[in-house]
Design a protein around this motif. Structure first.
Motif, short mmCIF file in Angstrom:
data_model
loop_
_atom_site.label_atom_id
_atom_site.label_comp_id
_atom_site.label_asym_id
_atom_site.label_seq_id
_atom_site.Cartn_x
_atom_site.Cartn_y
_atom_site.Cartn_z
N PHE B 261 0.83 -1.21 0.00
CA PHE B 261 0.00 0.00 0.00
C PHE B 261 0.86 1.26 0.00
CE2 PHE B 261 -2.14 3.43 2.25
CZ PHE B 261 -3.17 3.66 1.35
N PHE B 264 2.11 1.91 -3.45
CA PHE B 264 1.03 2.36 -4.34
C PHE B 264 0.61 3.78 -4.00
CE2 PHE B 264 -3.57 2.95 -4.86
CZ PHE B 264 -3.60 3.00 -6.24
N MET B 265 0.39 4.07 -2.70
CA MET B 265 -0.16 5.37 -2.36
C MET B 265 0.82 6.49 -2.68
SD MET B 265 -1.63 7.45 0.77
CE MET B 265 -0.05 7.51 1.40
N TRP B 268 0.87 6.98 -6.44
CA TRP B 268 -0.41 7.51 -6.90
C TRP B 268 -0.53 9.00 -6.55
CZ3 TRP B 268 -4.35 9.47 -3.79
CH2 TRP B 268 -5.54 9.77 -4.46
N ILE B 269 -0.13 9.36 -5.32
CA ILE B 269 -0.35 10.72 -4.86
C ILE B 269 0.68 11.68 -5.45
CG2 ILE B 269 1.01 10.99 -2.73
CD1 ILE B 269 -1.86 11.60 -1.44
N ALA B 270 1.91 11.15 -5.74
CA ALA B 270 2.93 12.02 -6.33
C ALA B 270 2.66 12.23 -7.81
CB ALA B 270 4.32 11.41 -6.12
N ASN B 271 2.16 11.20 -8.48
CA ASN B 271 1.74 11.31 -9.88
C ASN B 271 2.90 11.77 -10.78
OD1 ASN B 271 -0.20 10.90 -11.72
ND2 ASN B 271 -1.27 12.84 -11.43
N LEU B 391 6.94 -21.94 26.47
CA LEU B 391 5.59 -21.66 26.92
C LEU B 391 5.47 -20.15 27.04
CD1 LEU B 391 3.00 -23.17 28.17
CD2 LEU B 391 3.95 -22.45 30.34
#
Lengths: 175, 393
Positions: B261, B264-265, B268-271, B391
């Protein structure tokens, strides 16, 4: 009127045996107090799986949904904002806040859930601390506490002595 | 603890060797019939299986770095899996030979326009001699670390003592920066450079995160499969070991989603025109549905499945989720590589299968061969007793 009967044991095996036999006898709400985790305590006390994880999951999901709706309503629907020419409703940009609100709600649910479920909030002082000797529960003492009806307290105390308790105290009027 | 050396696995060894050899032979045939598709399929299979071996090595290093005691009972498996890395140095040769199909920068003369400019700009890094030299360096590092961690641990089976434990911890912890950087650059070189215009500094971590998850999944499956064999590690693990592995699997499912993510973000946001086409390729045509599939089955479904104790404390269910994740991990790498071959969408070819079972078959056979005749548990590790009594409370 409820009373609290406290017994201190020297050995882990004796403590677990006492809890087992009191549980078989019934009529008392039992708990164990020790400075270190006791293996087998869950099983001896017959503890059910905790409901806290479920509460936290539900709270986290509610937090995530409300975080998303908050952003959608404020910048995507009620007052559309143009940020860098992205669409006002941009799911990718909403994810970080959605995640953070999910975490926040989950953390608050743990905090308040534990206060309510384990410490019995709004009670601020647990009756076990009425007994001065109980402080050894954080050092080297293994304690058993039994919440019983006031009239049964003497009987349970005698039973604890018979089961090998080093010392026994009764806290009357423990609510 | 007395344990007899592992002598089983003969059937698994012969079957996987036969399947692997047949798969590789058919893929070689494929490279004559449909060179581009076969070489791409081979690259997917190569980075899939290599990633699991490398993930196991990095996991082994992190366990030494944190002086982990709980994991001693299953540590020998993580020492055996990276012992397959020398085989991958050999399996790398077809990628060098197939460079003209895979990497546009391998033939800069044939490029035009923007791509030509980008490749010319990066020519000092993206050229064939340096590419091969870097790969050789990565393999030397990985093979050396894997060799010594395994050899010292095996020597301790006979010699005992704490000196060898101390050596392993120093090497395991000290090699982590090197392993992290070489794994990252390997992903840049072998996967990211398929599109020489694209760059993302987190790309190596993306590949590594999925591979690390794959290493946990393979460990879960192996532990479940060997539960009935007293000469193997699965039989000596208790439910809390499985629970711990399940929690790690959950953590790295979430870690993969976080890295995926974030990449991707930010893009996407910098473009930015150099970066965005990589994602535009993947949200068009049939690739969009592969991406949706990954969000669902590489994150949401396994995440909520592994949240439940009923899954993480049941070796069978944990193994089932792990097998599912191993399949989805392949889809993830397919999605990472194949859109550059065919922008229209995923089109499965027989070479995808032959390359997958080919590389996987010989890798499994090689690993089982390295396992046979050795003890499946580091019996004289000073912390084995602590691990057997693990344990977590």
């Amino acid at each position: 009127m409820k009373a609290l009967v406290l017994g201190e044991f020297g050995e882990q095996a004796a403590l677990l045996d006492a809890a087992r036999s009191l549980r078989a006898r019934g009529g008392a709400r039992l708990d164990l107090h020790s400075p270190y985790p006791l293996e087998g305590a869950d099983e001896v006390l017959g503890l059910k799986p905790s409901t806290v994880p479920l509460v936290v999951l539900v709270a986290g999901v509610i937090g995530a949904i409300s975080g998303y709706l908050l952003q959608w309503y404020t910048v995507g629907y009620d007052w559309p904002l143009n940020v860098g020419n992205r669409p006002p409703h941009s799911p990718a940009a909403f994810i970080p806040v959605t995640f953070e609100l999910g975490v926040l709600f989950a953390a608050l649910a743990i905090f308040f859930g534990l206060l309510a479920a384990w410490f019995g909030f709004p009670r601020v002082h647990h009756p076990v601390f009425e007994v001065e000797a109980f402080r050894s529960a954080t050092i080297d003492g293994l304690w058993l506490s039994a919440e019983v009806e006031g009239k049964d307290a003497e009987g349970i105390a005698a039973e604890l002595r018979r089961l090998g308790a080093r010392q026994v105290s009764i806290v009357p009027e423990a609510t | 603890m007395t344990l007899s050396p592992y002598q089983g696995g003969r059937r698994l060894l012969s079957i996987s060797a036969a399947v692997g050899a047949a798969g590789l032979a058919l893929t070689a045939l494929g490279s004559a019939l449909d060179p581009r598709r076969a070489v791409y399929a081979y690259l997917v299979a190569f980075v899939y299986w290599l990633g699991i071996a490398l993930g196991a090595l990095i996991l082994l290093g992190s366990l030494h770095a944190s002086s982990a005691k709980w994991s001693v009972v299953l540590r020998r498996f993580l020492e055996h899996v990276p012992a397959v890395l020398p085989l991958f140095a050999v399996l790398f040769v077809p990628i060098v030979l197939g460079r003209h199909q895979l990497f546009p920068w391998a033939d800069p003369g044939a490029l035009e326009g923007e791509l030509r400019e980008a490749v010319a700009h990066k020519a000092r890094y993206l050229n064939v001699p340096f590419f091969v030299a870097r790969a050789a360096f990565y393999f030397v590092c990985w093979i050396a670390v894997a060799h010594f961690l395994r050899a010292w641990s095996l020597r301790q089976d006979a010699a005992g003592g704490v000196t060898l434990t101390r050596w392993q911890r120093r090497l395991g912890a000290g090699s982590l920066p090197l392993l992290g950087l070489t794994a990252s650059f390997a992903a840049f070189d072998w996967i990211m450079s398929i599109d020489p215009r694209f760059y993302s500094t987190i790309f190596g971590v993306y590949w590594w995160a999925g591979s690390f998850m794959g290493a946990f999944a393979v460990t879960n499956v192996a532990a479940f499969a060997t539960r009935g064999d007293p000469s193997q590690f699965g039989a000596h693990m208790n439910l809390d070991h499985f629970h711990a592995l399940g929690k790690y699997l959950l953590a790295f499912v979430a870690f993969w989603a976080y890295i995926a993510f974030s990449q991707f973000m930010l893009i996407w946001i910098a473009n930015v025109p150099e970066e965005v086409p990589w994602y535009i390729l993947r949200i068009n045509g049939g690739w969009l549905w592969v991406g949706v599939f990954l969000v669902l089955f590489h994150f949401l479904v396994p995440f909520f499945a592994l949240l439940q104790r009923a899954v993480t404390r049941s070796p069978r269910r944990l193994a089932l989720v792990s097998v599912g994740l191993l399949v989805v991990h392949w889809v993830d790498l397919y999605w990472l590589i194949m859109p550059h071959l065919d922008a229209r969408g995923p089109r499965l070819s027989p070479w995808d299968l032959t390359a997958f079972v080919g590389v996987g078959g010989v890798a499994v056979a090689f690993t089982v061969w390295r396992m046979r005749g050795t003890l499946a548990i580091p019996v004289r590790d000073p912390y084995l007793e602590v691990s057997l009594r693990y344990l977590p409370r």
